[in-house]
Design a protein around this motif. Sequence first.
Motif, PDB file in Angstrom:
ATOM      1  N   ASP A 106       8.489   1.424   8.775  1.00 20.17           N
ATOM      2  CA  ASP A 106       9.122   0.999  10.018  1.00 20.17           C
ATOM      3  C   ASP A 106       8.279  -0.024  10.770  1.00 20.17           C
ATOM      4  O   ASP A 106       8.768  -0.695  11.667  1.00 20.17           O
ATOM      5  CB  ASP A 106       9.385   2.213  10.916  1.00 20.17           C
ATOM      6  N   ARG A 107       6.992  -0.143  10.407  1.00 21.34           N
ATOM      7  CA  ARG A 107       6.103  -1.089  11.092  1.00 21.34           C
ATOM      8  C   ARG A 107       5.658  -2.244  10.210  1.00 21.34           C
ATOM      9  O   ARG A 107       5.325  -3.316  10.692  1.00 21.34           O
ATOM     10  CB  ARG A 107       4.859  -0.349  11.610  1.00 21.34           C
ATOM     11  N   TYR A 108       5.615  -2.007   8.905  1.00 22.89           N
ATOM     12  CA  TYR A 108       5.206  -3.035   7.949  1.00 22.89           C
ATOM     13  C   TYR A 108       6.142  -2.974   6.746  1.00 22.89           C
ATOM     14  O   TYR A 108       6.786  -1.958   6.491  1.00 22.89           O
ATOM     15  CB  TYR A 108       3.767  -2.806   7.467  1.00 22.89           C
ATOM     16  N   ASP A 142      -3.714   1.253  12.692  1.00 22.19           N
ATOM     17  CA  ASP A 142      -3.102   1.656  13.947  1.00 22.19           C
ATOM     18  C   ASP A 142      -3.963   1.363  15.175  1.00 22.19           C
ATOM     19  O   ASP A 142      -3.560   1.655  16.297  1.00 22.19           O
ATOM     20  CB  ASP A 142      -2.785   3.159  13.921  1.00 22.19           C
TER      21      ASP A 142
END
Length: 353
Positions: free
Chosen positions: A172-174, A151
């Motif tokens: 949701d990000r990876y 992050d």
Amino acid sequence: MDATHDSPPQAPRRGRRVSRSSASMADVARLAGVSSQTVSRVSNGYAGVNEETRRQVLDAMRELGYRPNSAARALKRGEFRTLGVITFSLSTTGNVRTLEAIATAAAAEGYAVTLLPLAVPTQDEVRGAFSRLQELAVDAVIVIMEVHLLDAATINMPPRVQVVVADSDAGDRYTVVDTDQAGGSRTAVEHLLGLGHHTVWHLAGPEDSYAAQRRSDAWQATLTEAGRPVPPLVRGDWSAESGYRAGLELAAREECTAVFTANDQMALGLLRALHESGRRVPQDVSVIGFDDIAEASSFLPPLTTVHQDFAEVGRLCVQAVLRKLRHDDTPHGTTLVPTRLIIRESAAPPGAQ
């Protein structure tokens, strides 16, 4: 012609002596008596070169010590056929077995693996690893670590390098591949309650671990939903030594008749502490672990534990990252690999003889 159908090879043309360290494609072509185009086709494994010509070119390569420039070929194709793997621990069973599975699955797809181990799990180390990726010839990266380390705003991903994360909640990000931590924990706790234990104590993993948190959350939720009291959580650090220290504390509690342990190594230390404290397993205290390491069946008593399919996690990580390489617009999401409870001899009804 040296195109799709080669004419019979000419006798090798002997010329100037060439240093083995400086041999070029032209030198190989000259020695083999073929064109540089034919040498290139043999180097790249293309069909359409007759076997006699191919053998002659390979013999010339060996004689001159010529090695094809794989980096140049990769740049020409726009791919290196290499996957980077970043992980901060090679001492845990899960990471080692997942890494082994990734390497096996990658090889089956014609990819090599470049490992970037981190000395300590800090954001500085992670930033350094991604910086090193700028210098390495990798097409994609599989990350085996806690996602909060990704992050840091200063981490710059190499351009066009796809990323898949194992053991994370960052769907949701990876793109994420993980074991069903919660499902496995729920099964373990429900098994102990089903044996007749009033409640289940929990020896948890480290506080900053996603997997440990998922397992302890599921333990607590299962007890709450069953209307059972939730005992105070006891924490370890995944090691057998921490399991031993926590085990001495749990052994002193007469009301403790069942323990769900967040991994098998801590369960091993717990078993020793219970034995030294005169608490019999499973007659006085039932114990369930998590991982199903190879040695679990050789514990005394053999350990009931939650089996994780590390091979499947590694295979799916490779599958996911290759899918992203081939289709840039693949959406992020999480794939959960099911667990199953392996019943052995360390868990029984309370007071069993």
